[in-house]
Each structure stands twice: as structure tokens, then as C-alpha cells.
Design a protein around this motif. Structure first.
Motif, PDB file in Angstrom:
ATOM      1  N   ALA A  96      -8.171   6.601 -37.279  1.00 52.89           N
ATOM      2  CA  ALA A  96      -7.554   6.557 -38.605  1.00 52.89           C
ATOM      3  C   ALA A  96      -6.052   6.355 -38.451  1.00 52.89           C
ATOM      4  O   ALA A  96      -5.425   6.900 -37.540  1.00 52.89           O
ATOM      5  CB  ALA A  96      -7.847   7.844 -39.368  1.00 52.89           C
ATOM      6  N   GLN A  97      -5.499   5.533 -39.339  1.00 50.90           N
ATOM      7  CA  GLN A  97      -4.067   5.255 -39.360  1.00 50.90           C
ATOM      8  C   GLN A  97      -3.542   5.505 -40.760  1.00 50.90           C
ATOM      9  O   GLN A  97      -4.310   5.537 -41.725  1.00 50.90           O
ATOM     10  CB  GLN A  97      -3.807   3.795 -38.968  1.00 50.90           C
ATOM     11  N   HIS A  98      -2.233   5.658 -40.880  1.00 47.17           N
ATOM     12  CA  HIS A  98      -1.562   5.867 -42.170  1.00 47.17           C
ATOM     13  C   HIS A  98      -0.438   4.840 -42.287  1.00 47.17           C
ATOM     14  O   HIS A  98       0.740   5.204 -42.173  1.00 47.17           O
ATOM     15  CB  HIS A  98      -1.034   7.292 -42.281  1.00 47.17           C
ATOM     16  N   LYS A 106      -5.300   5.497 -46.073  1.00 49.02           N
ATOM     17  CA  LYS A 106      -5.756   5.721 -44.702  1.00 49.02           C
ATOM     18  C   LYS A 106      -6.569   4.492 -44.328  1.00 49.02           C
ATOM     19  O   LYS A 106      -7.359   3.992 -45.139  1.00 49.02           O
ATOM     20  CB  LYS A 106      -6.631   6.963 -44.606  1.00 49.02           C
ATOM     21  N   THR A 107      -6.399   3.999 -43.109  1.00 46.38           N
ATOM     22  CA  THR A 107      -7.131   2.809 -42.686  1.00 46.38           C
ATOM     23  C   THR A 107      -7.694   2.987 -41.281  1.00 46.38           C
ATOM     24  O   THR A 107      -7.246   3.840 -40.523  1.00 46.38           O
ATOM     25  CB  THR A 107      -6.232   1.549 -42.693  1.00 46.38           C
ATOM     26  N   SER A 108      -8.657   2.159 -40.960  1.00 43.54           N
ATOM     27  CA  SER A 108      -9.205   2.046 -39.615  1.00 43.54           C
ATOM     28  C   SER A 108      -9.695   0.615 -39.461  1.00 43.54           C
ATOM     29  O   SER A 108      -9.966  -0.068 -40.455  1.00 43.54           O
ATOM     30  CB  SER A 108     -10.369   3.021 -39.419  1.00 43.54           C
ATOM     31  N   TRP A 109      -9.806   0.168 -38.237  1.00 43.93           N
ATOM     32  CA  TRP A 109     -10.219  -1.205 -37.954  1.00 43.93           C
ATOM     33  C   TRP A 109     -11.445  -1.232 -37.063  1.00 43.93           C
ATOM     34  O   TRP A 109     -11.620  -0.361 -36.211  1.00 43.93           O
ATOM     35  CB  TRP A 109      -9.087  -1.953 -37.255  1.00 43.93           C
ATOM     36  N   GLU A 119     -10.996  -4.182 -41.970  1.00 47.38           N
ATOM     37  CA  GLU A 119     -10.141  -3.039 -42.257  1.00 47.38           C
ATOM     38  C   GLU A 119     -10.871  -2.131 -43.247  1.00 47.38           C
ATOM     39  O   GLU A 119     -11.261  -2.569 -44.322  1.00 47.38           O
ATOM     40  CB  GLU A 119      -8.818  -3.505 -42.871  1.00 47.38           C
ATOM     41  N   LEU A 120     -11.040  -0.871 -42.885  1.00 41.43           N
ATOM     42  CA  LEU A 120     -11.626   0.129 -43.761  1.00 41.43           C
ATOM     43  C   LEU A 120     -10.467   0.855 -44.438  1.00 41.43           C
ATOM     44  O   LEU A 120      -9.526   1.280 -43.765  1.00 41.43           O
ATOM     45  CB  LEU A 120     -12.478   1.110 -42.957  1.00 41.43           C
ATOM     46  N   VAL A 121     -10.522   0.987 -45.767  1.00 33.66           N
ATOM     47  CA  VAL A 121      -9.400   1.558 -46.519  1.00 33.66           C
ATOM     48  C   VAL A 121      -9.877   2.698 -47.415  1.00 33.66           C
ATOM     49  O   VAL A 121     -10.812   2.515 -48.199  1.00 33.66           O
ATOM     50  CB  VAL A 121      -8.729   0.476 -47.407  1.00 33.66           C
ATOM     51  N   GLU A 122      -9.225   3.858 -47.286  1.00 36.16           N
ATOM     52  CA  GLU A 122      -9.402   4.965 -48.224  1.00 36.16           C
ATOM     53  C   GLU A 122      -8.108   5.073 -49.022  1.00 36.16           C
ATOM     54  O   GLU A 122      -7.040   5.334 -48.463  1.00 36.16           O
ATOM     55  CB  GLU A 122      -9.644   6.289 -47.495  1.00 36.16           C
ATOM     56  N   TRP A 123      -8.186   4.816 -50.329  1.00 41.95           N
ATOM     57  CA  TRP A 123      -7.002   4.902 -51.180  1.00 41.95           C
ATOM     58  C   TRP A 123      -6.617   6.354 -51.403  1.00 41.95           C
ATOM     59  O   TRP A 123      -7.488   7.221 -51.447  1.00 41.95           O
ATOM     60  CB  TRP A 123      -7.267   4.232 -52.533  1.00 41.95           C
ATOM     61  N   PRO A 124      -5.325   6.639 -51.591  1.00 44.09           N
ATOM     62  CA  PRO A 124      -4.925   8.007 -51.919  1.00 44.09           C
ATOM     63  C   PRO A 124      -5.427   8.392 -53.311  1.00 44.09           C
ATOM     64  O   PRO A 124      -5.707   7.514 -54.139  1.00 44.09           O
ATOM     65  CB  PRO A 124      -3.393   7.961 -51.865  1.00 44.09           C
ATOM     66  N   PRO A 125      -5.541   9.686 -53.584  1.00 46.82           N
ATOM     67  CA  PRO A 125      -6.007  10.129 -54.913  1.00 46.82           C
ATOM     68  C   PRO A 125      -5.166   9.507 -56.033  1.00 46.82           C
ATOM     69  O   PRO A 125      -3.946   9.413 -55.930  1.00 46.82           O
ATOM     70  CB  PRO A 125      -5.816  11.647 -54.871  1.00 46.82           C
ATOM     71  N   GLY A 126      -5.858   9.039 -57.074  1.00 46.19           N
ATOM     72  CA  GLY A 126      -5.180   8.455 -58.224  1.00 46.19           C
ATOM     73  C   GLY A 126      -4.876   6.979 -58.111  1.00 46.19           C
ATOM     74  O   GLY A 126      -4.446   6.358 -59.081  1.00 46.19           O
ATOM     75  N   HIS A 127      -5.113   6.379 -56.942  1.00 48.89           N
ATOM     76  CA  HIS A 127      -4.848   4.950 -56.765  1.00 48.89           C
ATOM     77  C   HIS A 127      -5.992   4.134 -57.349  1.00 48.89           C
ATOM     78  O   HIS A 127      -7.143   4.554 -57.316  1.00 48.89           O
ATOM     79  CB  HIS A 127      -4.693   4.628 -55.272  1.00 48.89           C
ATOM     80  N   ALA A 128      -5.674   2.966 -57.880  1.00 50.04           N
ATOM     81  CA  ALA A 128      -6.723   2.048 -58.378  1.00 50.04           C
ATOM     82  C   ALA A 128      -7.652   1.651 -57.238  1.00 50.04           C
ATOM     83  O   ALA A 128      -7.289   1.758 -56.062  1.00 50.04           O
ATOM     84  CB  ALA A 128      -6.058   0.807 -58.976  1.00 50.04           C
ATOM     85  N   ASP A 129      -8.830   1.157 -57.577  1.00 46.26           N
ATOM     86  CA  ASP A 129      -9.814   0.725 -56.582  1.00 46.26           C
ATOM     87  C   ASP A 129      -9.497  -0.662 -56.039  1.00 46.26           C
ATOM     88  O   ASP A 129     -10.384  -1.513 -55.948  1.00 46.26           O
ATOM     89  CB  ASP A 129     -11.216   0.730 -57.187  1.00 46.26           C
ATOM     90  N   SER A 130      -8.273  -0.913 -55.685  1.00 45.13           N
ATOM     91  CA  SER A 130      -7.862  -2.168 -55.065  1.00 45.13           C
ATOM     92  C   SER A 130      -6.348  -2.218 -55.087  1.00 45.13           C
ATOM     93  O   SER A 130      -5.688  -1.317 -55.606  1.00 45.13           O
ATOM     94  CB  SER A 130      -8.447  -3.374 -55.811  1.00 45.13           C
ATOM     95  N   ILE A 131      -5.805  -3.287 -54.561  1.00 49.64           N
ATOM     96  CA  ILE A 131      -4.375  -3.535 -54.684  1.00 49.64           C
ATOM     97  C   ILE A 131      -4.167  -4.219 -56.029  1.00 49.64           C
ATOM     98  O   ILE A 131      -4.876  -5.170 -56.376  1.00 49.64           O
ATOM     99  CB  ILE A 131      -3.862  -4.430 -53.544  1.00 49.64           C
ATOM    100  N   THR A 132      -3.234  -3.708 -56.807  1.00 52.96           N
ATOM    101  CA  THR A 132      -2.942  -4.271 -58.121  1.00 52.96           C
ATOM    102  C   THR A 132      -1.455  -4.574 -58.212  1.00 52.96           C
ATOM    103  O   THR A 132      -0.681  -4.230 -57.308  1.00 52.96           O
ATOM    104  CB  THR A 132      -3.319  -3.300 -59.254  1.00 52.96           C
ATOM    105  N   ALA A 133      -1.045  -5.183 -59.311  1.00 53.85           N
ATOM    106  CA  ALA A 133       0.372  -5.474 -59.521  1.00 53.85           C
ATOM    107  C   ALA A 133       1.218  -4.200 -59.477  1.00 53.85           C
ATOM    108  O   ALA A 133       2.393  -4.243 -59.088  1.00 53.85           O
ATOM    109  CB  ALA A 133       0.559  -6.194 -60.866  1.00 53.85           C
ATOM    110  N   ALA A 134       0.629  -3.057 -59.841  1.00 56.24           N
ATOM    111  CA  ALA A 134       1.362  -1.788 -59.811  1.00 56.24           C
ATOM    112  C   ALA A 134       1.842  -1.424 -58.408  1.00 56.24           C
ATOM    113  O   ALA A 134       2.841  -0.735 -58.254  1.00 56.24           O
ATOM    114  CB  ALA A 134       0.487  -0.672 -60.383  1.00 56.24           C
ATOM    115  N   ASP A 135       1.142  -1.919 -57.379  1.00 57.96           N
ATOM    116  CA  ASP A 135       1.561  -1.645 -56.002  1.00 57.96           C
ATOM    117  C   ASP A 135       2.848  -2.362 -55.637  1.00 57.96           C
ATOM    118  O   ASP A 135       3.473  -2.047 -54.614  1.00 57.96           O
ATOM    119  CB  ASP A 135       0.444  -2.047 -55.019  1.00 57.96           C
ATOM    120  N   PHE A 136       3.259  -3.325 -56.440  1.00 57.31           N
ATOM    121  CA  PHE A 136       4.442  -4.121 -56.135  1.00 57.31           C
ATOM    122  C   PHE A 136       5.565  -3.908 -57.130  1.00 57.31           C
ATOM    123  O   PHE A 136       6.549  -4.617 -57.126  1.00 57.31           O
ATOM    124  CB  PHE A 136       4.068  -5.600 -56.051  1.00 57.31           C
ATOM    125  N   ALA A 137       5.401  -2.917 -58.018  1.00 55.53           N
ATOM    126  CA  ALA A 137       6.402  -2.673 -59.063  1.00 55.53           C
ATOM    127  C   ALA A 137       7.676  -2.096 -58.476  1.00 55.53           C
ATOM    128  O   ALA A 137       7.699  -1.425 -57.498  1.00 55.53           O
ATOM    129  CB  ALA A 137       5.835  -1.742 -60.119  1.00 55.53           C
TER     130      ALA A 137
END
Length: 137
Positions: A96-98, A106-109, A119-137
């Protein structure tokens, strides 16, 4: 428009199916293309439609992933549990990596039999189920 699924050409269909079913995919169906070529359509349980297609064309020779492809990202609920399950299934996920720090994902390969990186991805609590525009705000 929307993305339907990703499609990988594979060298050994049975070996790749063993890998992807150990990862958690299930087979939706197959299409015979003739001359030994086949498509196998997969998804994860609970997904409403296909998310991965394996393309086997033995006449084209072995797959060379090359330098143009980087990776497939897969969301998991709890990375530690997923890593344990995959290891028990005989797969070899990395640690696991951060990459975003202690409050980021959290990710792993791991790598499939043809060399495709996942790439396996566990989003932090409260994060959307993907990368969204909010990640780049």
C-alpha cells in the motif's frame, strides 16, 4: 458520450482469465471471431455493464504492451482487505502507498500476465467515486 469499457489484447486467454477472475471480475459473455480469435467480456459483480474486454487473437503473436499504455485504475472499498484477498488468490500486489499524503487515496499496483499495470485505489472518506473536477479546484 461516455466510455464503455477498456479492451486488452492478451497472449494466453486462459491465463488472463485466471488472473482477472482472481482479481474479482466475472465473465458476461464471449464472442467467437473465427480462426481461434475470441473476445471475452467482463465486469465486477454489481457493475451494471461491461467494464473490461479481453481480446485473444493467437494469429497476431504475443502481446507487446510497449511504451504507449500506462495503466488501468480500479476502485476498491478497503485496500488492505483487497490486498489480502488477492495475495490469497495467488496474485502479487505491491505494498500500500499514499501518493497524496496521509489524507489522500491509498493505492497499490499489480501487473497482469501480459504486463498491463493495474492501480488499485481506495478513496479517502467523503471522496467521490472517481476523479472529478473538484480534485483540480
Amino acid at each position: 458520450m461516455k466510455t464503455l469499457f477498456v479492451s486488452y489484447r492478451v497472449t494466453d486467454l486462459d491465463r488472463s482469465l485466471d488472473f482477472y477472475t482472481a482479481l474479482g471480475y466475472v465473465e458476461l459473455g464471449r464472442v467467437d471471431l473465427g480462426a481461434g480469435a475470441r473476445l471475452v467480456i467482463l465486469n465486477f459483480p454489481g457493475e451494471p455493464a461491461a467494464s473490461l474486454e479481453l481480446v485473444h487473437r493467437p494469429g497476431d503473436g504475443p502481446v507487446d504492451v510497449g511504451s504507449g499504455f500506462d495503466h488501468l485504475a480500479i476502485q476498491v472499498d478497503i485496500l488492505a482487505t483487497t490486498l489480502e484477498t488477492l495475495t490469497e488468490a495467488g496474485l502479487e500486489p505491491g505494498p500500500a502507498q499514499h501518493p497524496g499524503g496521509p489524507h489522500g487515496p491509498k493505492t497499490s499496483w499489480l501487473t497482469d500476465p501480459d504486463g498491463y499495470r493495474i492501480e488499485l485505489v481506495e478513496w479517502p472518506p467523503g471522496h467521490a467515486d472517481s476523479i472529478t473536477a473538484a480534485d483540480f479546484a
